[in-house]
Scaffold this motif. Sequence first.
Motif, PDB file in Angstrom:
ATOM      1  N   ASP A 231       0.931  -1.095   0.119  1.00 31.70           N
ATOM      2  CA  ASP A 231       0.028   0.103   0.075  1.00 31.70           C
ATOM      3  C   ASP A 231       0.855   1.260  -0.078  1.00 31.70           C
ATOM      4  O   ASP A 231       0.594   2.327  -0.711  1.00 31.70           O
ATOM      5  N   GLU A 232       2.066   1.223   0.843  1.00 31.52           N
ATOM      6  CA  GLU A 232       2.742   2.481   0.716  1.00 31.52           C
ATOM      7  C   GLU A 232       3.603   2.511  -0.540  1.00 31.52           C
ATOM      8  O   GLU A 232       3.621   3.718  -1.205  1.00 31.52           O
ATOM      9  N   HIS A 233       3.926   1.509  -1.193  1.00 33.69           N
ATOM     10  CA  HIS A 233       4.494   1.652  -2.583  1.00 33.69           C
ATOM     11  C   HIS A 233       3.342   2.191  -3.419  1.00 33.69           C
ATOM     12  O   HIS A 233       3.927   2.989  -4.333  1.00 33.69           O
ATOM     13  N   LYS A 234       2.202   1.685  -3.211  1.00 34.84           N
ATOM     14  CA  LYS A 234       1.144   2.222  -4.271  1.00 34.84           C
ATOM     15  C   LYS A 234       1.054   3.721  -4.005  1.00 34.84           C
ATOM     16  O   LYS A 234       0.641   4.474  -4.968  1.00 34.84           O
ATOM     17  N   PRO A 240      -1.487   1.746  -9.917  1.00 34.66           N
ATOM     18  CA  PRO A 240      -1.477   1.475 -11.240  1.00 34.66           C
ATOM     19  C   PRO A 240      -2.742   1.507 -11.925  1.00 34.66           C
ATOM     20  O   PRO A 240      -2.725   1.966 -13.230  1.00 34.66           O
ATOM     21  N   LEU A 241      -3.906   1.103 -11.351  1.00 35.55           N
ATOM     22  CA  LEU A 241      -5.008   1.266 -12.015  1.00 35.55           C
ATOM     23  C   LEU A 241      -5.501   2.651 -12.366  1.00 35.55           C
ATOM     24  O   LEU A 241      -5.984   2.952 -13.337  1.00 35.55           O
ATOM     25  N   ILE A 242      -5.414   3.304 -11.581  1.00 36.13           N
ATOM     26  CA  ILE A 242      -5.523   4.851 -11.690  1.00 36.13           C
ATOM     27  C   ILE A 242      -4.582   5.412 -12.544  1.00 36.13           C
ATOM     28  O   ILE A 242      -5.104   6.336 -13.574  1.00 36.13           O
ATOM     29  N   LYS A 243      -3.333   5.246 -12.510  1.00 30.40           N
ATOM     30  CA  LYS A 243      -2.643   5.714 -13.666  1.00 30.40           C
ATOM     31  C   LYS A 243      -2.852   5.292 -14.821  1.00 30.40           C
ATOM     32  O   LYS A 243      -2.738   6.135 -15.855  1.00 30.40           O
ATOM     33  N   ALA A 244      -3.267   3.927 -15.116  1.00 32.58           N
ATOM     34  CA  ALA A 244      -3.466   3.374 -16.254  1.00 32.58           C
ATOM     35  C   ALA A 244      -4.913   4.160 -16.860  1.00 32.58           C
ATOM     36  O   ALA A 244      -4.937   4.410 -18.150  1.00 32.58           O
TER      37      ALA A 244
END
Length: 361
Positions: A231-234, A240-244
């Motif tokens: 979660d911290e890495h996200k 990734p889903l939001i960025k995509a």
Amino acid sequence: MAEASDQESKTEQPTEKKIRDALEQGKIPVSREASTFASMAALMVILSFLIGQGAQRLVPSLKSLLDDPDGFRLSTAADAQNLLTVIGLEAGRFMVPLLVVLIAFGLAASLLQNAPRLVLDRIQPNFSRISPAQGWSRIFGAQGLVEFAKSVFKLVSVSLVVGFVLHSSEARAFEAMFTDPVALPEMILTIAMRVVSAICITTIVLVAVDLAWARFHWRRELRMTKQEIKDEHKQAEGDPLIKARLRSLARDRSRRRMIAAASKASLVIANPTHFAVALRYQRDENPAPLVLAKGMDAIALKIRAVAEENNIPIIENKALARALYEAVQVDQVIPSEFFRPVAEIIYFLQSRQSPRAERVQ
């Protein structure tokens, strides 16, 4: 049980962000025994360097007061105030250096462990600190047991050391009954210095162990689960889903702008259905043809449809369309190696002056 299982799931070492957040929140490793040792060391300095000189300055003032109490006027309140002022100043001269040493050693014990930080959250009211349940868990939990063990060790070791020092000074204590009373303060000071120095030496071991335990316990409390690290890495890199999704929206907006710009093209070079490149050439605008839009498959068909709606010539040249698609970006002029074939097409169109689609083999 839930808390124990939660601790067992925290198998990963804390990240730099986790440690930084803990420091900013005031959660720092602190050894209480270091403050105790600092107090004893300060007391040792006071007994060795300050108490004797301070007493020598204070004794004459008190002696004059006790020996000749009638020498001080106490007729009015002002006289009493003056007397108290004199006594207070003398006492202050004696006490202030002692307090300065104690404060300095106390601050040093804290500053040497951690850098000073202003954390307002730590001074705000927290009702969990006065909760009986929380207090019970603190007292009888793992940390409470550790504190109890340290207290027992400190009590036993200090008692043994003080008892040994006092036993070794037993002969001097008996001799004091037959010595000049003037020498008693110096003898008491010497014994007190021996006792305090022995306590300091004893507590050094406890301080070293407690410092190591405080650091170890602090890092253990900050351990994280694998999910927390993910979660911290996200949060750091972005979901990734939001960025995509954002990239997809950006591409859609770019395609819409590009297809809208295709309506201003001078010609479209296409590979019947797979590739399409819309070019605009006006001598007064750019020295070479400018790429307004390009695409393949569905986008290529859309560019062709826009061209047909606006009566823009569509030239089918498979090799040139594919080469332009791969070599040129939108809103850039074509490279010099394409000048000749594109110029031939433009010359051909200008000579024909026909708005309908042409085919060049």
